[in-house]
Design an enzyme around this catalytic site. Structure first.
Site, PDB file in Angstrom:
ATOM      1  N   CYS A 131      -0.864   2.759  -5.213  1.00 42.39           N
ATOM      2  CA  CYS A 131      -0.821   4.200  -5.495  1.00 42.39           C
ATOM      3  C   CYS A 131       0.517   4.508  -6.150  1.00 42.39           C
ATOM      4  O   CYS A 131       0.847   3.928  -7.182  1.00 42.39           O
ATOM      5  CB  CYS A 131      -1.047   5.012  -4.219  1.00 42.39           C
ATOM      6  SG  CYS A 131       0.100   4.685  -2.878  1.00 42.39           S
ATOM      7  N   ARG A 184      -0.772   5.973   0.250  1.00 44.28           N
ATOM      8  CA  ARG A 184      -2.186   6.243  -0.015  1.00 44.28           C
ATOM      9  C   ARG A 184      -2.963   4.933  -0.121  1.00 44.28           C
ATOM     10  O   ARG A 184      -4.108   4.832   0.301  1.00 44.28           O
ATOM     11  CB  ARG A 184      -2.344   7.045  -1.313  1.00 44.28           C
ATOM     12  CG  ARG A 184      -2.044   8.513  -1.195  1.00 44.28           C
ATOM     13  CD  ARG A 184      -2.164   9.216  -2.540  1.00 44.28           C
ATOM     14  NE  ARG A 184      -0.998   9.083  -3.386  1.00 44.28           N
ATOM     15  CZ  ARG A 184      -0.901   9.502  -4.637  1.00 44.28           C
ATOM     16  NH1 ARG A 184      -1.943  10.070  -5.212  1.00 44.28           N
ATOM     17  NH2 ARG A 184       0.213   9.354  -5.333  1.00 44.28           N
TER      18      ARG A 184
END
Lengths: 287, 73
Positions: free
Chosen positions: A237, A242
């Site tokens: 990410c 994430r």
């Protein structure tokens, strides 16, 4: 409907409501916004700050084994403790913490499905006080870096197309339209994505209430983009939190064998001199 | 104490979709604003009413989102 590959890696809010203060259970809140815990939290939960307690604060890195041991010891955790981690943003940094706990071999670490949002939305008991913790002498295992992708590995995988690369950022970050999530500081020199990466934003794995989608839905989501066990999978990410979430989904909910989190992510790749970058909405060479 | 009256709604600020959520702890209302994609927190505030708390976060979120630069691709 099929089951998750490792259903034991998740607990429900009901389970936490019943077991949060069990002596062998330690509930930990890990938020993007480190002030959220002070506002309210699961009674009995402690907090870890991702930006000071879950990383090396001098060089860019995850915790060393010694730092991890210190954190666990100060948190009253033993190797036999069931660690239950939850947080805001549907468990972004909770997944980051779980990923590190797995690297250092903690046997029983789970996410609270739905995270902080689900707990609050259910109108459950919430505390503002901090529990007293009796320190331990935690000994971690040697790190299992097969769960982590480093730059040379990603560079080779990109050049040879030898791994499935999953970009879990927003479509606008993937295309290069924006360099960071809307409203946040830009932290890279170039926009776009690693050539060959598929765009599968992390949030597609979640229901509106923050819980994970069913195994069948997840299989359809990732399988539909060609992500399977035929090749190793690398998730990335911007800074690695994430992608920890997606790493968790692929490894523990879908049970893919070889999944790594490239925590260097776009803040590393997008700042490299000479690194290949692809722009635009759809990767032409991703499959 | 319980977390009560949790609400979440989607609005648009500075051209970006934003989730605004709020709830009450006793007499204090807490609100936060997240960008929808990727879902990152933008602002958090507390107030004596839901409206006051939400107003603070939407104002701050709009300021931050207004600085986002879009580039041609």
């Amino acid at each position: 409907m099929s089951e998750y590959a490792h259903p034991e890696a998740l607990v429900s809010t009901d389970w936490v409501a019943t077991h949060a203060t069990d002596p062998n259970v330690r509930v930990v809140e890990v938020d993007v916004d480190t002030k959220a815990y002070d506002e309210s939290h699961v009674p009995g939960a402690i907090a870890w700050a991702w930006n000071t307690q879950l990383c090396d604060t001098v060089r860019r890195d995850i915790l060393s084994k010694e730092q991890f041991e210190q954190l666990m010891s100060a948190s009253g955790v033993t190797p036999a403790t069931t660690l239950v981690i939850y947080g805001d943003n549907n468990n972004w940094f909770a997944a980051w913490a779980l990923w590190q706990a797995k690297i250092y071999g903690h046997a029983d670490v789970r996410l609270m499905n739905g995270g902080r949002k689900k707990w609050l939305s259910e109108g459950r008991d919430a505390a503002t006080d901090k529990p007293e913790v009796k320190a331990t002498q935690y000994q971690a295992k040697d790190p299992d870096f097969s769960l982590r992708a480093y730059l040379p590995q990603v560079t080779e995988a990109c050049a040879r197309r030898s791994s499935h690369m999953v970009d879990v950022r927003s479509p606008q970050e993937y295309s290069g339209e924006i360099l960071a999530p809307p409203g946040l500081p830009e932290t890279c020199q170039r926009g776009g994505h690693i050539p060959g990466a598929r765009s599968i934003p992390w949030g597609k794995a979640c229901n509106d209430d923050g819980t994970f989608k069913s195994a069948d839905e997840l299989r359809g989501l990732y399988g539909g983009e060609g992500i399977d066990d035929a090749k190793p999978v690398i998730a990335y990410c911007r800074i690695g939190e994430r992608s920890s979430h997606t790493w968790f989904v692929l490894k523990y909910l879908l049970g893919l064998r070889d999944v790594t989190n490239y925590d260097g992510s776009w803040t590393e790749w997008g700042n490299l001199v000479g690194a290949p970058v692809e722009k635009g909405a759809v990767s032409a060479a991703g499959r | 104490m319980k977390a009560e009256e949790f609400q979440e709604r989607r609005i648009e600020l500075a051209g970006w979709p934003v989730n605004v959520s709020s709830y009450r702890m006793g007499t204090v209302w807490h609100a936060k604003a997240d960008n929808v994609s990727p879902g990152a927190g933008l602002a958090r505030a507390s107030g004596e009413t839901r409206e006051a708390a939400e107003s603070s976060v939407t104002k701050r979120a709009e300021e931050l989102l207004g600085r986002t630069r879009r580039r041609p691709v």
